[in-house]
Design a protein around this motif. Sequence first.
Motif, PDB file in Angstrom:
ATOM      1  N   LYS A 108     -34.809 -31.138  19.556  1.00 43.10           N
ATOM      2  CA  LYS A 108     -34.122 -31.601  18.352  1.00 43.10           C
ATOM      3  C   LYS A 108     -33.612 -30.413  17.540  1.00 43.10           C
ATOM      4  O   LYS A 108     -34.407 -29.631  17.011  1.00 43.10           O
ATOM      5  N   PRO A 109     -32.287 -30.243  17.404  1.00 48.24           N
ATOM      6  CA  PRO A 109     -31.759 -29.157  16.587  1.00 48.24           C
ATOM      7  C   PRO A 109     -31.842 -29.496  15.103  1.00 48.24           C
ATOM      8  O   PRO A 109     -31.642 -30.646  14.705  1.00 48.24           O
ATOM      9  N   ILE A 110     -32.135 -28.479  14.282  1.00 43.61           N
ATOM     10  CA  ILE A 110     -32.167 -28.704  12.826  1.00 43.61           C
ATOM     11  C   ILE A 110     -31.213 -27.758  12.102  1.00 43.61           C
ATOM     12  O   ILE A 110     -31.005 -27.888  10.896  1.00 43.61           O
ATOM     13  N   GLY A 111     -30.641 -26.804  12.820  1.00 39.82           N
ATOM     14  CA  GLY A 111     -29.668 -25.886  12.237  1.00 39.82           C
ATOM     15  C   GLY A 111     -28.791 -25.314  13.332  1.00 39.82           C
ATOM     16  O   GLY A 111     -29.194 -25.275  14.502  1.00 39.82           O
ATOM     17  N   ARG A 112     -27.579 -24.903  12.949  1.00 42.53           N
ATOM     18  CA  ARG A 112     -26.648 -24.318  13.921  1.00 42.53           C
ATOM     19  C   ARG A 112     -26.238 -22.927  13.456  1.00 42.53           C
ATOM     20  O   ARG A 112     -25.694 -22.760  12.358  1.00 42.53           O
ATOM     21  N   VAL A 113     -26.503 -21.939  14.277  1.00 42.45           N
ATOM     22  CA  VAL A 113     -26.186 -20.549  13.951  1.00 42.45           C
ATOM     23  C   VAL A 113     -24.747 -20.253  14.365  1.00 42.45           C
ATOM     24  O   VAL A 113     -24.359 -20.473  15.518  1.00 42.45           O
ATOM     25  N   PRO A 139     -27.205 -28.348   9.212  1.00 39.12           N
ATOM     26  CA  PRO A 139     -26.727 -27.234   8.394  1.00 39.12           C
ATOM     27  C   PRO A 139     -26.303 -26.033   9.234  1.00 39.12           C
ATOM     28  O   PRO A 139     -26.940 -25.712  10.249  1.00 39.12           O
ATOM     29  N   ILE A 140     -25.217 -25.382   8.798  1.00 36.29           N
ATOM     30  CA  ILE A 140     -24.704 -24.197   9.477  1.00 36.29           C
ATOM     31  C   ILE A 140     -25.370 -22.956   8.889  1.00 36.29           C
ATOM     32  O   ILE A 140     -25.456 -22.796   7.674  1.00 36.29           O
ATOM     33  N   ILE A 141     -25.831 -22.069   9.755  1.00 37.51           N
ATOM     34  CA  ILE A 141     -26.483 -20.833   9.336  1.00 37.51           C
ATOM     35  C   ILE A 141     -25.524 -19.678   9.600  1.00 37.51           C
ATOM     36  O   ILE A 141     -25.081 -19.463  10.733  1.00 37.51           O
TER      37      ILE A 141
END
Length: 239
Positions: A108-113, A139-141
């Motif tokens: 499960k992804p919780i953020g995208r770098v 959310p984008i990191i």
Amino acid sequence: MQVNWNYIKLALLSISVVGLYGFADHRSKNREIGDITVKFLGDNNLYLTEDAVNKLLIQNYGTVKNRPKEQLVLNTIEEVILSNEMVKNAQVYFTVNGELISKIVQRKPIGRVEGVSKFYLDDTGQRMPLSRHHSARVPIITGEITGKTLEDAYVILDYINEDDFLRKNVIGIHIEEEGKYQLRFRMENFVVNLGGIDNLNAKFKNFMAFYAKAAKDNSLEDYAIVSLEFNNQVVCTKI
């Protein structure tokens, strides 16, 4: 000499049971695999398809269907499935009808770098590749991506995901440097300077109190920066 027929009957019965068990076991081992069923557990089943799992098995284990059960090693099949970077957990077993069942939990992804390298951060804080099948709305990191800042970003995201309002409204984390993290919100023009990851509960509690009051006063659009970096304070910069 008197013959004890009860002992003889018991011995014959035991031999029959052992023989039947051996025959059934032989048939079971030589029974060919029929259907192959892939079951994705949970509600996070967007990043890996059944076809991809079957192709993975064929490429790394060979054809599974119509092979005798005794030729298949379940632990090895599980390891093959777990080798896919989208898989968090896998369980493989046979049914009495010769069906091979694979139960799979996807990561499960919780953020995208978004940096030199592009990848997801999953719910355990590990790197996860992007998927060809689905783009997660997380959310984008951005900014200074290092091992330490990603660890901190995970702590922030983990906190955000526990709060319904924050989970729905935070769309980005910008890393200025280690210990300086900035949040971007979906519907607001201002950014939130979070500072470090210390005292997150107090910082967000203060922010929610500010947000509720500013929303009531219809003044949210007046602010460009909301800073939570200072102890027990919300410092705002107006546009």
